[in-house]
Write an enzyme that holds these catalytic residues in place. Structure first.
Site, mmCIF file in Angstrom:
data_model
loop_
_atom_site.group_PDB
_atom_site.id
_atom_site.type_symbol
_atom_site.label_atom_id
_atom_site.label_comp_id
_atom_site.label_asym_id
_atom_site.label_seq_id
_atom_site.Cartn_x
_atom_site.Cartn_y
_atom_site.Cartn_z
ATOM 1 N N GLU A 118 14.145 26.758 -86.652
ATOM 2 C CA GLU A 118 14.157 26.307 -88.040
ATOM 3 C C GLU A 118 14.575 27.427 -89.000
ATOM 4 O O GLU A 118 14.298 27.365 -90.208
ATOM 5 C CB GLU A 118 12.771 25.783 -88.444
ATOM 6 C CG GLU A 118 12.279 24.583 -87.671
ATOM 7 C CD GLU A 118 12.958 23.278 -88.098
ATOM 8 O OE1 GLU A 118 13.869 23.330 -88.940
ATOM 9 O OE2 GLU A 118 12.563 22.226 -87.565
ATOM 10 N N HIS A 141 5.370 26.558 -91.986
ATOM 11 C CA HIS A 141 5.467 25.182 -91.478
ATOM 12 C C HIS A 141 4.512 25.013 -90.313
ATOM 13 O O HIS A 141 4.459 25.853 -89.404
ATOM 14 C CB HIS A 141 6.888 24.872 -91.006
ATOM 15 C CG HIS A 141 6.976 23.645 -90.150
ATOM 16 N ND1 HIS A 141 6.569 22.396 -90.596
ATOM 17 C CD2 HIS A 141 7.402 23.467 -88.868
ATOM 18 C CE1 HIS A 141 6.745 21.513 -89.627
ATOM 19 N NE2 HIS A 141 7.242 22.133 -88.570
ATOM 20 N N HIS A 143 1.817 21.686 -88.189
ATOM 21 C CA HIS A 143 1.607 20.261 -87.947
ATOM 22 C C HIS A 143 0.176 19.873 -88.327
ATOM 23 O O HIS A 143 -0.561 19.295 -87.518
ATOM 24 C CB HIS A 143 1.881 19.934 -86.474
ATOM 25 C CG HIS A 143 3.262 20.313 -86.038
ATOM 26 N ND1 HIS A 143 3.589 20.547 -84.718
ATOM 27 C CD2 HIS A 143 4.406 20.512 -86.745
ATOM 28 C CE1 HIS A 143 4.877 20.871 -84.627
ATOM 29 N NE2 HIS A 143 5.386 20.851 -85.851
ATOM 30 N N GLU A 171 -10.097 18.549 -106.853
ATOM 31 C CA GLU A 171 -9.429 19.843 -106.682
ATOM 32 C C GLU A 171 -7.918 19.699 -106.481
ATOM 33 O O GLU A 171 -7.151 20.622 -106.766
ATOM 34 C CB GLU A 171 -10.038 20.570 -105.482
ATOM 35 C CG GLU A 171 -9.479 21.950 -105.229
ATOM 36 C CD GLU A 171 -9.990 22.556 -103.932
ATOM 37 O OE1 GLU A 171 -10.217 21.795 -102.982
ATOM 38 O OE2 GLU A 171 -10.137 23.781 -103.876
ATOM 39 N N HIS A 212 5.769 14.289 -88.712
ATOM 40 C CA HIS A 212 6.064 15.587 -88.092
ATOM 41 C C HIS A 212 5.088 16.665 -88.534
ATOM 42 O O HIS A 212 4.372 17.219 -87.715
ATOM 43 C CB HIS A 212 7.509 15.982 -88.430
ATOM 44 C CG HIS A 212 7.950 17.302 -87.870
ATOM 45 N ND1 HIS A 212 9.269 17.660 -87.770
ATOM 46 C CD2 HIS A 212 7.254 18.378 -87.410
ATOM 47 C CE1 HIS A 212 9.367 18.876 -87.250
ATOM 48 N NE2 HIS A 212 8.150 19.330 -87.029
#
Length: 272
Positions: A118, A141, A143, A171, A212
């Site tokens: 990525e 990034h 999951h 919040e 994803h």
């Protein structure tokens, strides 16, 4: 006493963050990637004897040329990066110097390891956020379980995803007032997902990739970790109460009252 780059605070902070994310269940196997733009103090600690050239990309963003980026490797497992670095194995992370036609590896990525698949998404994301905020440095990034699960329950657009999270947890509006950018499902590791992610980051600091995972940007690792943690918690609360909830949660007026009191500027289009 001279401290090697692998013992530096920036590396320690990165590997601690990867391990903390794995402990949260956000980075199974080799899922996830993380990068940070180095400052001058970090760069001064780098060794000068390594320089492997890779000409893999065209159209490198102008504001990244010459930047040094510490980033995780393709296939790296966040569960083991910390222990491997402590034993002198420096395959799972590395530093690259961005050039107009690609990059040089200046540290790490031993035994022919390479940056995350990525990488181009990271470059485009860094470029976009730097244009919005000079203090930007980090892209994360992973999951995150609940943030990802929630993407299976709502339409894949910013308002449908964000507004329920603002309503369920007070919040939320304070931590991510610019909302969550949401991409319909895209094939990971492609130019397309990088371009679409970068476009979303013009309006917000968090992007969810439907079915994803999630991406956060910020000034340091804890900044990004906190963003993801808050989105993930709000998503969990929403789903936990979905079948038993007797109240809507905060109304739009309640949310705007919080914003007025705390000086928060919400992204108004989320309310539409």
């Amino acid at each position: 006493m001279t401290v090697s780059f692998e013992q530096s605070k920036i590396v320690v902070d990165l590997i601690n963050t990867t391990y903390d994310m794995w402990k949260k269940g956000w980075d199974e196997s080799n899922g996830g990637n993380i990068s940070i733009i180095l400052n001058e103090d970090n760069i001064d600690m780098l060794p000068s004897d390594k320089n492997s050239n890779f000409n893999e990309f065209n159209d490198i963003p102008e504001n990244l040329i010459g930047k040094y980026i510490l980033i995780t490797a393709s296939g790296s497992q966040f569960r083991t990066i910390k222990s491997r670095i402590s034993t002198g194995i420096v395959e799972d992370i590395g530093v690259i110097r961005i050039k107009r036609e690609g990059y040089d590896v200046v540290w790490g990525f031993e035994n022919n390891h390479k940056p995350t698949s990525e990488l181009y998404m990271h470059l485009l994301s860094h470029s976009t956020r730097l244009a919005q905020d000079n203090n930007h440095r980090v892209v994360v990034h992973n999951h995150a379980n609940n943030a990802t699960a929630f993407s299976h329950t709502v339409e894949p657009n910013d308002s449908a995803y964000t507004l329920p999270l603002w309503k369920i947890l007070t919040e939320s509006i304070v931590v991510f007032p610019d909302g969550v950018g949401v991409l319909p499902w895209e094939l990971p590791g492609t130019l397309n997902i990088g371009l679409k992610t970068a476009e979303k980051l013009k309006r917000c600091r968090i992007v969810v990739w439907t079915f994803h995972g999630i991406l956060a940007t910020g000034k340091n690792f804890q900044d990004c970790f906190g963003l993801i943690e808050t989105v993930d918690k709000a998503a969990e609360l929403y789903m936990l109460t979905n079948n038993i909830r007797k109240f809507e949660g905060l109304t739009v007026d309640n949310i705007k009252e919080v914003c007025d009191t705390l000086g928060v500027n919400p992204r108004e289009e989320i309310f539409l």
